[in-house]
Structure formats: C-alpha cells, structure tokens
Design a protein around this motif. Structure first.
Motif, short mmCIF file in Angstrom:
data_model
loop_
_atom_site.label_atom_id
_atom_site.label_comp_id
_atom_site.label_asym_id
_atom_site.label_seq_id
_atom_site.Cartn_x
_atom_site.Cartn_y
_atom_site.Cartn_z
N THR A 17 -73.89 -8.16 -42.58
CA THR A 17 -74.25 -6.95 -41.82
C THR A 17 -73.22 -5.87 -42.09
O THR A 17 -72.02 -6.13 -42.06
N ASP A 18 -73.72 -4.67 -42.37
CA ASP A 18 -72.84 -3.50 -42.50
C ASP A 18 -72.55 -3.02 -41.09
O ASP A 18 -73.44 -2.54 -40.39
N GLN A 19 -71.31 -3.15 -40.64
CA GLN A 19 -70.96 -2.78 -39.28
C GLN A 19 -71.05 -1.28 -39.01
O GLN A 19 -71.18 -0.87 -37.87
N GLN A 20 -70.99 -0.46 -40.06
CA GLN A 20 -71.08 0.99 -39.85
C GLN A 20 -72.52 1.45 -39.63
O GLN A 20 -72.77 2.40 -38.91
N THR A 21 -73.47 0.77 -40.30
CA THR A 21 -74.86 1.21 -40.21
C THR A 21 -75.76 0.23 -39.46
O THR A 21 -76.88 0.59 -39.10
N GLY A 22 -75.31 -1.01 -39.30
CA GLY A 22 -76.14 -2.04 -38.68
C GLY A 22 -77.15 -2.66 -39.63
O GLY A 22 -77.94 -3.52 -39.24
N ARG A 23 -77.17 -2.22 -40.90
CA ARG A 23 -78.13 -2.73 -41.88
C ARG A 23 -77.75 -4.11 -42.37
O ARG A 23 -76.58 -4.45 -42.50
N ARG A 36 -65.89 -3.53 -43.53
CA ARG A 36 -67.12 -3.19 -42.82
C ARG A 36 -68.26 -4.18 -42.95
O ARG A 36 -69.18 -4.16 -42.15
N TYR A 37 -68.27 -5.03 -43.96
CA TYR A 37 -69.37 -5.96 -44.18
C TYR A 37 -68.98 -7.35 -43.66
O TYR A 37 -68.08 -7.98 -44.18
#
Length: 92
Positions: A33-39, A14-15
């Motif tokens: 970027t964390d692909q699950q949260t966009g953070r 995910r990162y």
C-alpha cells in the motif's frame, strides 16, 4: 544474500508490504500500500546480491524493466524505482 522483504516493512518511506506474493531466482514480489495515496501497489525486489557473478547483468535488466513503458492491459507500469539499504525495488 539480499535482505528479503517482510510483511510490515516500509520501502522508500511510503510503501508498506502487506503480503508476500512470490519469491523467485530473479526477484521477490509483494502486495503493498502506498501510504501517501492509499493505492494498492506491487513491490518487486531484485533477488541478486553484489557478490553473485551475474549481479551486474541482473541489475541492468532490472533497471531496464523499471524504465520500460509498455502499453498493454496485462502489464503494470512502474511508478517508482530505486535502491534502499543496498536493495533495489520497482514499485508498480
């Protein structure tokens, strides 16, 4: 020698690594970027490899850092930690 991070690599499914920030004797650091949260996240990879004499000590120090909870505005909290393909990471 550990497999060093590259731009576009995906960690823990995910990162995604967006930019390499620094490489040092103990760790490499990347912006991601964390692909699950966009953070936005910081990804820290342990540089030591199992064949090195100090590996166990470096890994123990790395794990302690991942489990630390320090309340300070200049210190990032770990949000994920683990090993993938023999490489250890802390996500902050």
């Amino acid at each position: 020698m550990p497999k060093m991070m590259k731009i576009t690599d995906k960690i823990r499914g995910r990162y995604v690594i967006d930019d390499l920030i620094a490489e040092g004797g103990q760790a490499s650091v990347a912006k991601g970027t964390d692909q699950q949260t966009g953070r936005a996240v910081v990804i820290k990879q342990l540089s030591a490899s199992p064949g090195q004499t100090q590996y166990r000590q470096e890994l123990a120090r790395f794990k302690r850092a991942a489990q630390a909870h320090i309340c300070h505005p200049n210190v990032l909290d770990p949000i994920d930690f683990g090993e993938e393909h023999g490489e250890w990471y802390i996500i902050m």
